[in-house]
Design an enzyme around this catalytic site. Structure first.
Site, PDB file in Angstrom:
ATOM      1  N   THR A  11      67.974   2.410 122.377  1.00 60.89           N
ATOM      2  CA  THR A  11      68.067   3.141 123.642  1.00 60.89           C
ATOM      3  C   THR A  11      66.931   2.703 124.565  1.00 60.89           C
ATOM      4  O   THR A  11      65.864   2.326 124.108  1.00 60.89           O
ATOM      5  CB  THR A  11      67.986   4.667 123.426  1.00 60.89           C
ATOM      6  OG1 THR A  11      66.674   5.015 122.963  1.00 60.89           O
ATOM      7  CG2 THR A  11      69.016   5.129 122.397  1.00 60.89           C
ATOM      8  N   GLY A  16      60.151  -2.310 130.167  1.00 57.25           N
ATOM      9  CA  GLY A  16      58.972  -2.030 129.359  1.00 57.25           C
ATOM     10  C   GLY A  16      59.081  -2.490 127.921  1.00 57.25           C
ATOM     11  O   GLY A  16      59.603  -3.568 127.626  1.00 57.25           O
ATOM     12  N   TYR A 166      55.269  16.608 128.429  1.00 57.13           N
ATOM     13  CA  TYR A 166      55.448  15.290 127.834  1.00 57.13           C
ATOM     14  C   TYR A 166      54.905  15.286 126.399  1.00 57.13           C
ATOM     15  O   TYR A 166      55.550  14.776 125.474  1.00 57.13           O
ATOM     16  CB  TYR A 166      54.728  14.220 128.671  1.00 57.13           C
ATOM     17  CG  TYR A 166      54.886  12.828 128.113  1.00 57.13           C
ATOM     18  CD1 TYR A 166      56.130  12.204 128.078  1.00 57.13           C
ATOM     19  CD2 TYR A 166      53.791  12.120 127.624  1.00 57.13           C
ATOM     20  CE1 TYR A 166      56.282  10.928 127.569  1.00 57.13           C
ATOM     21  CE2 TYR A 166      53.933  10.844 127.107  1.00 57.13           C
ATOM     22  CZ  TYR A 166      55.177  10.251 127.083  1.00 57.13           C
ATOM     23  OH  TYR A 166      55.319   8.982 126.564  1.00 57.13           O
TER      24      TYR A 166
END
Length: 285
Positions: A11, A16, A166
């Site tokens: 995924t 990046g 996060y």
């Protein structure tokens, strides 16, 4: 393990560390299925891999902010009729303000935890009986940003804090991995999580404005170059040295101890129950 001809699902593969990892695994002979929010970017990456002599990847559209999209993507993957040798849950997001998904969840938790939790469960029939299969979850040292999951306000309705939310989503990744490894103990499959890194990642840039520039700087201690950041993901997907290791947390290609609250099996079990209820899916026994 050798990746020649192995089926690897990843995924978030188009930017990046995801992109770096995908290119590296393809170069080792893996047949990739790329689960992408943007099929166009997925097609571009697939063409690059094919041009470099790799096996032509399969591109599957998946919006991790939508449980319906995750279900549809998982169904498409299963319809390929191929065993899954490696599932790399790599995609992630960090938001500077509270957003909710179409399912009514706080988006950071939804994308970083609920989506991979559901995806993994749906794909498990194609994974759990495959000898040597691996589930690799990209977590983060950012789980140190918090000390608990905040079950009393899991979706940050009483106040949103970027790094706390996060951090909780990354804590969820580690707790999920611990529980998953325990549940897969009788199968020839391992599940591990890791701290990666990448300054040159797109994480957080979707927010726009000043914070899209500040966020990578603030997160710098936790992120490195995409090449360096991808090393541990690649290691966990390929190395024979981890073939018998499951339920651990890695950094710099080594087992490390996460914070105590990431080793809390009671919290891990509670998160599992909450996650099953939230996504409307019960893992196969």
């Amino acid at each position: 393990m050798t990746l020649q001809g192995k089926h690897v699902l990843i995924t978030g593969p188009t930017a990046g560390i995801g992109r770096t990892t995908a290119l590296a695994l393809a170069a080792q002979g893996a047949a990739l299925t790329l689960l992408c929010r943007s099929p166009e970017k997925g097609a571009t990456l697939a063409a690059e891999i094919t041009a470099a002599g790799g096996t032509a990847p399969t591109v599957v559209a998946m919006d991790m902010a939508s449980l319906a999209s995750v279900r549809q993507a998982a169904e498409q993957c299963l319809e390929l009729g191929r065993p899954i040798d490696v599932l790399l849950n790599n995609a992630g997001v960090v938001n500077t303000s509270r957003r909710t998904t179409v399912d009514g969840f706080e988006e950071t938790l939804a994308v970083n935890h609920f989506a991979p939790f559901l995806l993994t469960g749906l794909l498990l029939p194609a994974i759990r009986d495959v000898p040597g299969a691996r589930i690799v979850n990209v977590a983060s040292a950012a789980h140190a940003f918090t000390r608990d999951m905040g079950f009393d306000d899991l979706h940050a309705e009483r106040g949103y804090k970027t790094f706390r939310e996060y951090g909780r989503s990354k804590l969820a990744n580690i707790l999920f991995t611990r529980s998953l490894a325990q549940r897969l103990a009788d199968y020839p499959v391992t599940a591990n999580s890791l701290h990666p890194g990448a300054v040159s990642t797109s994480l957080g840039t979707q927010n726009g404005g000043v914070m899209s520039k500040i966020l990578p700087l603030v997160l710098k201690p936790f992120f490195r170059s995409p090449e360096k950041g991808a090393e541990t993901s690649i290691y966990l997907c390929t190395s024979e040295k981890v073939a018998g290791i499951s339920g651990e947390y890695f950094a710099d290609c080594k087992v490390v101890r996460p914070k105590p609250w990431a080793r809390d099996d009671e919290a891990a079990e509670r998160l599992w129950r909450v996650s099953e209820e939230s996504v409307g899916f019960q893992y196969p026994a």
